[in-house]
Design an enzyme around this catalytic site. Structure first.
Site, PDB file in Angstrom:
ATOM      1  N   HIS A   1     -42.165  15.531 -25.591  1.00 32.72           N
ATOM      2  CA  HIS A   1     -42.153  15.124 -27.013  1.00 32.72           C
ATOM      3  C   HIS A   1     -42.603  16.273 -27.910  1.00 32.72           C
ATOM      4  O   HIS A   1     -43.513  16.129 -28.741  1.00 32.72           O
ATOM      5  CB  HIS A   1     -43.040  13.893 -27.219  1.00 32.72           C
ATOM      6  CG  HIS A   1     -42.649  13.090 -28.438  1.00 32.72           C
ATOM      7  ND1 HIS A   1     -42.758  11.722 -28.489  1.00 32.72           N
ATOM      8  CD2 HIS A   1     -42.153  13.460 -29.647  1.00 32.72           C
ATOM      9  CE1 HIS A   1     -42.349  11.287 -29.666  1.00 32.72           C
ATOM     10  NE2 HIS A   1     -41.978  12.330 -30.392  1.00 32.72           N
TER      11      HIS A   1
ATOM     12  N   ARG B   1     -36.094   8.539 -30.561  1.00 30.38           N
ATOM     13  CA  ARG B   1     -37.098   7.679 -29.944  1.00 30.38           C
ATOM     14  C   ARG B   1     -36.600   7.206 -28.586  1.00 30.38           C
ATOM     15  O   ARG B   1     -35.423   6.918 -28.396  1.00 30.38           O
ATOM     16  CB  ARG B   1     -37.412   6.470 -30.837  1.00 30.38           C
ATOM     17  CG  ARG B   1     -38.332   6.802 -32.008  1.00 30.38           C
ATOM     18  CD  ARG B   1     -39.727   7.187 -31.519  1.00 30.38           C
ATOM     19  NE  ARG B   1     -40.667   7.498 -32.581  1.00 30.38           N
ATOM     20  CZ  ARG B   1     -40.910   8.713 -33.035  1.00 30.38           C
ATOM     21  NH1 ARG B   1     -40.239   9.746 -32.548  1.00 30.38           N
ATOM     22  NH2 ARG B   1     -41.805   8.918 -33.978  1.00 30.38           N
TER      23      ARG B   1
END
Length: 302
Positions: free
Chosen positions: A265, A217
């Site tokens: 991502h 993250r």
């Protein structure tokens, strides 16, 4: 008992088709969130609707990371996430990037366009030291792949408890020492108050020309601290797939930095077929009164 499931995902139609094919007993789909006792959702897409889920008892996330949901104070439901399917995908990403960089494949591609034959010396992965932040299923799979390449692998976790396949595991209090001997650093950590900016100017200053991957993250990495670490040559190159704010702004310095590789991502995407398989198994546990798998601890954030 009739269970009403509300879907909230960018892949809504695909999930609806797969669930229809699964023919789960006592389950019906609903478009009315206020009457749903079950939810299957992408956390970022559903987060702003959570407070309206008045009948919610169980929410199955389609992602591993649930920080978008945990930011909401609502806690009167059981939350499960997806585990066990992202490790292989994360490993493919890390080692694809790592081998391409260490074997100079981009340079050879450029040489080919110039019809130039110029071998470049390289260092094998064998004998390198990889430090992996996070020893869960994703971190463990990356570690197992690293072992196949002959690397030594240190895990970093909150408890520091030993676990296979890591050569050793240290606690967060020993992070600086672990980073000081790392050739490659991989963060698979979730976003929690405890992990925010764990990789910062201070911790990265202990590195010695290491390669850094962030596939967990974005908030784990302090962005300005990374730029400082690169400038001081603590970090040789950073491969970043996650960011504090996504998508990355057009004016963000990471886009044009020669020592940073940016990807949007994509290191491990949720595959609806696999998610529905996990949901099906959990749902059958649910209706049989058995404990659910992959329950997220809302206090720890994972």
């Amino acid at each position: 008992m009739l269970n009403r499931l509300y879907l909230c995902s960018e892949n809504h139609d695909q999930y609806a088709d797969l669930l229809s094919q699964a023919r789960l007993p006592g389950l019906t789909l609903t478009t009315r969130l206020e009457e749903a006792n079950l939810v299957l959702a992408d956390p970022p897409v559903f987060a702003n609707q959570l407070e309206h889920a008045h009948q919610l008892v169980w929410l199955q996330s389609t992602f591993a990371g649930c920080d978008a949901l945990l930011a909401n104070p609502k806690r009167d439901y059981q939350l499960t996430n997806v585990r066990g399917i992202f490790g292989p995908l994360m490993s493919e990403y890390v080692f694809g990037q790592l081998l391409s960089f260490t074997r100079h494949l981009h340079e050879y591609q450029a040489q080919q366009t110039e019809r130039r034959w110029s071998p470049i010396s390289y260092r094998s992965l064998q004998g390198m030291h990889m430090v992996i932040l996070g020893t869960g299923s994703i971190g463990a799979h990356v570690a197992m792949t690293a072992k196949h390449f002959g690397m030594t692998v240190t895990g970093v976790s909150r408890s520091g408890a030993p676990i296979t396949p890591f050569d050793d595991v240290v606690s967060n209090t020993d992070l600086h020492h672990a980073l000081s001997s790392a050739d490659v650093i991989v963060s698979t950590l979730p976003s929690t108050p405890q992990t925010k900016h764990l990789l910062n100017a201070d911790s990265l200053s202990h590195c010695h020309h290491a390669l850094l991957f962030n596939v967990g993250r974005g908030p784990v990495l302090e962005e300005q601290g990374l730029l400082s670490a690169i400038e001081k040559q603590n970090i040789r190159h950073a491969f970043l797939d996650v960011f504090a704010t996504e998508p990355l702004g057009n004016d963000h310095p990471f886009w044009s930095h020669p020592a940073i590789s940016v990807t949007p991502h994509i290191s491990a995407i949720s595959v609806p077929e696999q998610v529905v398989m996990l949901f099906k198994e959990n749902y059958l546990r649910w209706i049989n009164g058995e404990p659910l798998q992959y329950v997220v601890n809302v206090e720890s954030g994972y």
